[in-house]
Design a protein around this motif. Structure first.
Motif, PDB file in Angstrom:
ATOM      1  N   ASN A 194      -7.698   9.748  -3.577  1.00 32.43           N
ATOM      2  CA  ASN A 194      -8.730  10.151  -4.582  1.00 32.43           C
ATOM      3  C   ASN A 194      -9.335  11.172  -4.502  1.00 32.43           C
ATOM      4  O   ASN A 194      -9.478  12.246  -5.423  1.00 32.43           O
ATOM      5  CB  ASN A 194      -9.400   8.752  -4.909  1.00 32.43           C
ATOM      6  N   ARG A 246      -7.018  14.009  -5.219  1.00 36.74           N
ATOM      7  CA  ARG A 246      -6.773  14.310  -6.443  1.00 36.74           C
ATOM      8  C   ARG A 246      -7.775  15.092  -7.450  1.00 36.74           C
ATOM      9  O   ARG A 246      -7.816  15.742  -8.252  1.00 36.74           O
ATOM     10  CB  ARG A 246      -6.374  12.985  -7.273  1.00 36.74           C
ATOM     11  N   TYR A 247      -8.945  14.679  -7.112  1.00 40.23           N
ATOM     12  CA  TYR A 247     -10.465  15.245  -7.722  1.00 40.23           C
ATOM     13  C   TYR A 247     -10.553  16.685  -7.189  1.00 40.23           C
ATOM     14  O   TYR A 247     -10.554  17.611  -8.158  1.00 40.23           O
ATOM     15  CB  TYR A 247     -11.563  14.511  -6.970  1.00 40.23           C
ATOM     16  N   THR A 305      -9.392   6.435   0.883  1.00 39.02           N
ATOM     17  CA  THR A 305     -10.090   7.179  -0.188  1.00 39.02           C
ATOM     18  C   THR A 305      -9.558   8.768  -0.323  1.00 39.02           C
ATOM     19  O   THR A 305      -9.919   9.275  -1.398  1.00 39.02           O
ATOM     20  CB  THR A 305     -11.663   7.299  -0.132  1.00 39.02           C
TER      21      THR A 305
END
Length: 100
Positions: free
Chosen positions: A76, A79-80, A73
């Protein structure tokens, strides 16, 4: 960590609880909780107690190294974080705020 956490650990901590913590591999977390509760009890810290940044960093690093699902995870999550405009100010604000 809330004061209620301390009340529970003071009331229910036993040899059996340590055995369960050992089985789950969370002895370090239990020790950290006891240390924080001791600080609250002696009046050296206020509840809710914030974990020190190096303690959080160490926990996240151990989780990332030992848990493949958590590791999956991370891209992700990065990226967030990078997609947000003022992520630096938000992170700094979370680290330096006095209470929740």
């Amino acid at each position: 960590m809330l004061l209620l956490d301390c009340l529970v650990v003071w009331r229910w901590l036993s040899g059996r609880a340590w055995k369960v913590a050992a089985e789950l591999g969370i002895e370090a977390a239990l020790r950290e909780l006891l240390e924080a509760c001791d600080l609250v009890k002696r009046g050296l810290a206020e509840a809710p107690y914030r974990l020190r940044p190096h303690t959080l960093a160490r926990a996240y690093l151990a989780k990332a190294l030992g848990d493949p699902v958590f590791r999956a995870t991370l891209p992700n999550a990065l990226r967030y974080l990078l997609s947000r405009r003022n992520v630096g100010a938000e992170v700094l604000g979370r680290l330096t705020r006095r209470s929740y």
